[in-house]
Design an enzyme around this catalytic site. Structure first.
Site, PDB file in Angstrom:
ATOM      1  N   TYR A  16      22.241  55.843  36.611  1.00 61.80           N
ATOM      2  CA  TYR A  16      23.638  55.420  36.804  1.00 61.80           C
ATOM      3  C   TYR A  16      24.587  56.523  36.313  1.00 61.80           C
ATOM      4  O   TYR A  16      25.499  56.938  37.043  1.00 61.80           O
ATOM      5  CB  TYR A  16      23.879  54.118  36.040  1.00 61.80           C
ATOM      6  CG  TYR A  16      25.321  53.662  36.051  1.00 61.80           C
ATOM      7  CD1 TYR A  16      25.893  53.174  37.214  1.00 61.80           C
ATOM      8  CD2 TYR A  16      26.105  53.744  34.903  1.00 61.80           C
ATOM      9  CE1 TYR A  16      27.215  52.758  37.236  1.00 61.80           C
ATOM     10  CE2 TYR A  16      27.422  53.333  34.917  1.00 61.80           C
ATOM     11  CZ  TYR A  16      27.980  52.840  36.089  1.00 61.80           C
ATOM     12  OH  TYR A  16      29.295  52.446  36.106  1.00 61.80           O
TER      13      TYR A  16
ATOM     14  N   SER B 155      32.545  56.782  35.664  1.00 62.45           N
ATOM     15  CA  SER B 155      32.196  55.999  34.480  1.00 62.45           C
ATOM     16  C   SER B 155      32.154  56.916  33.258  1.00 62.45           C
ATOM     17  O   SER B 155      31.715  58.065  33.351  1.00 62.45           O
ATOM     18  CB  SER B 155      30.832  55.347  34.673  1.00 62.45           C
ATOM     19  OG  SER B 155      30.346  54.880  33.441  1.00 62.45           O
TER      20      SER B 155
HETATM   21  N1  LIG Z   1      32.478  47.137  34.399  1.00 62.43           N
HETATM   22  C1  LIG Z   1      32.264  48.181  33.650  1.00 62.43           C
HETATM   23  O1  LIG Z   1      32.033  48.065  32.433  1.00 62.43           O
HETATM   24  C2  LIG Z   1      32.350  49.561  34.255  1.00 62.43           C
HETATM   25  C3  LIG Z   1      32.313  50.642  33.405  1.00 62.43           C
HETATM   26  C4  LIG Z   1      32.396  51.915  33.928  1.00 62.43           C
HETATM   27  C5  LIG Z   1      32.520  52.090  35.290  1.00 62.43           C
HETATM   28  N2  LIG Z   1      32.539  51.024  36.117  1.00 62.43           N
HETATM   29  C6  LIG Z   1      32.663  51.272  37.555  1.00 62.43           C
HETATM   30  O2  LIG Z   1      33.732  50.504  38.076  1.00 62.43           O
HETATM   31  C7  LIG Z   1      33.455  50.155  39.427  1.00 62.43           C
HETATM   32  C8  LIG Z   1      33.635  48.651  39.587  1.00 62.43           C
HETATM   33  O3  LIG Z   1      32.766  48.006  38.700  1.00 62.43           O
HETATM   34  P1  LIG Z   1      32.899  46.453  38.363  1.00 62.43           P
HETATM   35  O4  LIG Z   1      32.472  46.324  36.961  1.00 62.43           O
HETATM   36  O5  LIG Z   1      34.183  45.931  38.811  1.00 62.43           O
HETATM   37  O6  LIG Z   1      31.685  45.923  39.287  1.00 62.43           O
HETATM   38  P2  LIG Z   1      31.463  44.513  39.964  1.00 62.43           P
HETATM   39  O7  LIG Z   1      32.183  43.449  39.272  1.00 62.43           O
HETATM   40  O8  LIG Z   1      29.980  44.408  40.108  1.00 62.43           O
HETATM   41  O9  LIG Z   1      32.133  44.745  41.403  1.00 62.43           O
HETATM   42  C9  LIG Z   1      31.549  45.645  42.297  1.00 62.43           C
HETATM   43  C10 LIG Z   1      32.253  45.557  43.623  1.00 62.43           C
HETATM   44  O10 LIG Z   1      31.563  46.400  44.547  1.00 62.43           O
HETATM   45  C11 LIG Z   1      31.084  45.613  45.658  1.00 62.43           C
HETATM   46  N3  LIG Z   1      29.758  46.111  45.996  1.00 62.43           N
HETATM   47  C12 LIG Z   1      28.664  46.203  45.185  1.00 62.43           C
HETATM   48  N4  LIG Z   1      27.622  46.701  45.850  1.00 62.43           N
HETATM   49  C13 LIG Z   1      28.057  46.944  47.106  1.00 62.43           C
HETATM   50  C14 LIG Z   1      27.434  47.472  48.273  1.00 62.43           C
HETATM   51  N5  LIG Z   1      26.158  47.823  48.281  1.00 62.43           N
HETATM   52  N6  LIG Z   1      28.174  47.600  49.386  1.00 62.43           N
HETATM   53  C15 LIG Z   1      29.466  47.226  49.405  1.00 62.43           C
HETATM   54  N7  LIG Z   1      30.112  46.727  48.355  1.00 62.43           N
HETATM   55  C16 LIG Z   1      29.405  46.580  47.212  1.00 62.43           C
HETATM   56  C17 LIG Z   1      31.048  44.170  45.158  1.00 62.43           C
HETATM   57  O11 LIG Z   1      31.324  43.230  46.185  1.00 62.43           O
HETATM   58  P3  LIG Z   1      30.167  42.403  46.954  1.00 62.43           P
HETATM   59  O12 LIG Z   1      29.300  41.793  45.924  1.00 62.43           O
HETATM   60  O13 LIG Z   1      30.929  41.437  47.799  1.00 62.43           O
HETATM   61  O14 LIG Z   1      29.498  43.406  47.771  1.00 62.43           O
HETATM   62  C18 LIG Z   1      32.242  44.160  44.199  1.00 62.43           C
HETATM   63  O15 LIG Z   1      33.441  43.961  44.905  1.00 62.43           O
HETATM   64  C19 LIG Z   1      32.046  50.632  39.707  1.00 62.43           C
HETATM   65  O16 LIG Z   1      32.076  51.858  40.382  1.00 62.43           O
HETATM   66  C20 LIG Z   1      31.444  50.812  38.344  1.00 62.43           C
HETATM   67  O17 LIG Z   1      30.410  51.774  38.348  1.00 62.43           O
HETATM   68  C21 LIG Z   1      32.461  49.737  35.627  1.00 62.43           C
END
Ligand SMILES: NC(=O)c1ccc[n+]([C@@H]2O[C@H](COP(=O)([O-])OP(=O)(O)OC[C@H]3O[C@@H](n4cnc5c(N)ncnc54)[C@H](OP(=O)(O)O)[C@@H]3O)[C@@H](O)[C@H]2O)c1
Length: 428
Positions: A310, A297
């Site tokens: 985080y 991130s």
């Molecule tokens: N969105 C942003 O603005 C942003 C910015 C910087 C970095 N990121 C990084 O990008 C990555 C994806 O983020 P996103 O925004 O796409 O998040 P998201 O929409 O919340 O998706 C997270 C994914 O991880 C799975 N997950 C969450 N907790 C889990 C657990 N305990 N065990 C297994 N699977 C789990 C969820 O599926 P289930 O609910 O089915 O488990 C979902 O498929 C993350 O690493 C996040 O830190 C995101």
């Protein structure tokens, strides 16, 4: 006759002179701070609270902190594993005439040690905490050769299936990989969402999918299950995407259900990247090819108050990727850390896309093109511009950048709390 310098030469001389002055200034600052600093500027530790707590205090740096703090009049709480060494250290500190308290605790054990420590410290006025405990490798070693990596059992593996498989936990990434012909293993918590994603990928791209339901905040058994399930598959691409964050920006001490929340963040953001790499990379090394993409991130690259745990967990992802890349790129494995800014998703809570907050599809389309070109990227140009600009402001005027970021985080926090309050009132 004195030599006449051209304008360019004078600029060069001025540049070198200012560089030398800058370096000398930094060296002088260091010497001043370390050896000549005015004694009245030094902290009077007992005035902050009579007790000092030192973890990992029976050897090395921790032990010396205990001595220095005791010599300055602090009573000391000693926390380490070995009772024998704890007692020896407490005996040594007796010469300063201070009180000592011993807590025997192994920080590699579970939650119960923190309960025990909290109970033992409950009545003490603690003014100083030295978080010194730490362990490392016994000697420098390549990741896959670390002795006693108990979760990795080479002999069980076989590599007969020719298809390239990708392990992933995110919809847009798995779609992008499927669209490039990869069969996909989907790992997440929710069976319903897994089945929907698998159906979508199968129907649209005609690839094979495999589902593994796993919650990475659970213990060791999750990795045993995954290892068993993918033992016979030849995995070419691993996308370590799973991640969790705060539900809204918050000061560390105000995080709701703090201990559980931060434990889950550390468990879901740091351990899966490490363990999944450990499970999948031996096969890649053997075949001399593979791709590992770790989603970090941008918050770990910029000041990130109110997202401290985080951002710190994502700094681990960044550093881990850097090291693995240095160790294994020579084996034909492409290792990349992607450090996004805001992306529309459940985690960010952003629904409408903008220049700085693309949809997940836009983001992944941009980021995936950079695999193999660089080992560390924000993945999306506006995110890179944002990080560079903020860091430039930070290095020019640190306090202003910190004020700016803190203010914006506090605004988001305020809005989230207001929304939460309204929800609670309407639910009551
Ligand atoms: N969105 C942003 O603005 C942003 C910015 C910087 C970095 N990121 C990084 O990008 C990555 C994806 O983020 P996103 O925004 O796409 O998040 P998201 O929409 O919340 O998706 C997270 C994914 O991880 C799975 N997950 C969450 N907790 C889990 C657990 N305990 N065990 C297994 N699977 C789990 C969820 O599926 P289930 O609910 O089915 O488990 C979902 O498929 C993350 O690493 C996040 O830190 C995101």
């Amino acid at each position: 006759m004195p030599k006449e310098y051209t304008f360019l030469e004078m600029c060069g001389i001025a540049f070198i002179a200012s560089l030398i002055l800058f370096v000398l200034n930094r060296i002088f600052q260091l010497i001043y701070l370390c050896y000549l600093g005015p004694p009245m500027k030094q902290v009077d530790f007992p005035s902050k609270g009579q007790w000092a707590v030192v973890t990992g205090c029976t050897d090395g740096i921790g032990k010396q902190y205990a001595h220095e703090l005791a010599s300055r009049g602090c009573d000391i709480v000693l926390i380490s594993r070995s009772m024998e060494k704890l007692e020896m250290t407490a005996d040594e500190l007796a010469k300063y005439g201070v009180t000592t308290k011993i807590i025997q605790a192994d920080f590699t054990e579970g939650d119960e040690i923190y309960n025990k420590i909290e109970k033992e410290l409950a009545d003490l006025e603690i003014g100083t905490l030295v978080n010194n405990v730490g362990v490392s490798y016994t000697y420098p070693e390549f990741f896959l050769e670390i002795p006693d990596r108990t979760w990795y059992r080479w002999s069980k593996w076989s590599y007969d299936i020719a298809s390239e498989m990708a392990v992933t936990q995110i919809n847009p990434i798995s779609k992008k990989l499927a669209s490039r012909g990869c069969d996909i293993i989907l790992i997440s918590r929710s069976m319903e969402k897994l089945e929907m994603t698998a159906e979508e990928l199968g129907a649209k791209y005609g690839v094979t999918t495999k589902i593994i339901q796993a919650d990475f905040t659970e213990g060791e058994e999750v990795y045993d299950k995954i290892e068993k399930e993918i033992a016979d598959l030849e995995i070419g691409t691993l996308v370590n995407n799973v991640g969790v964050s705060y539900t809204y920006p918050e000061f560390f001490l105000e995080i709701p259900d703090r201990n559980k929340t931060v434990d889950n963040i550390i468990k879901a953001n740091c351990l899966p990247v490490t363990r999944m790499t450990s499970i999948v990379m031996p096969g890649m090394k053997k075949r001399g090819k593979g791709v590992i993409v770790n989603i970090g991130s941008a918050s770990s690259m910029i000041p990130s108050p109110l997202l401290t745990v985080y951002a710190a967990s994502k700094a681990y992802v960044d550093k881990f990727t850097e090291g693995i890349n240095m160790e294994y790129s020579k084996h034909g494995i492409i290792v990349q850390c992607v450090l996004p800014g805001f992306v529309c998703s459940n985690m960010s809570g952003i629904r409408r896309s903008s220049f700085f907050a693309p949809t997940a599809k836009q983001f992944v389309r941009s980021a995936i093109r950079l695999v193999g070109t660089t080992s560390r990227t924000n993945g999306y140009l506006p995110h890179a511009l944002f990080v560079k600009t903020l860091n430039a402001i930070y290095s020019l005027t640190g306090p202003f950048a910190i004020w700016l970021v803190t203010r914006s985080m506090e605004n988001s926090r305020r809005k989230a709390l207001k929304k939460k309050g309204k929800l609670e009132v309407s639910n009551a």
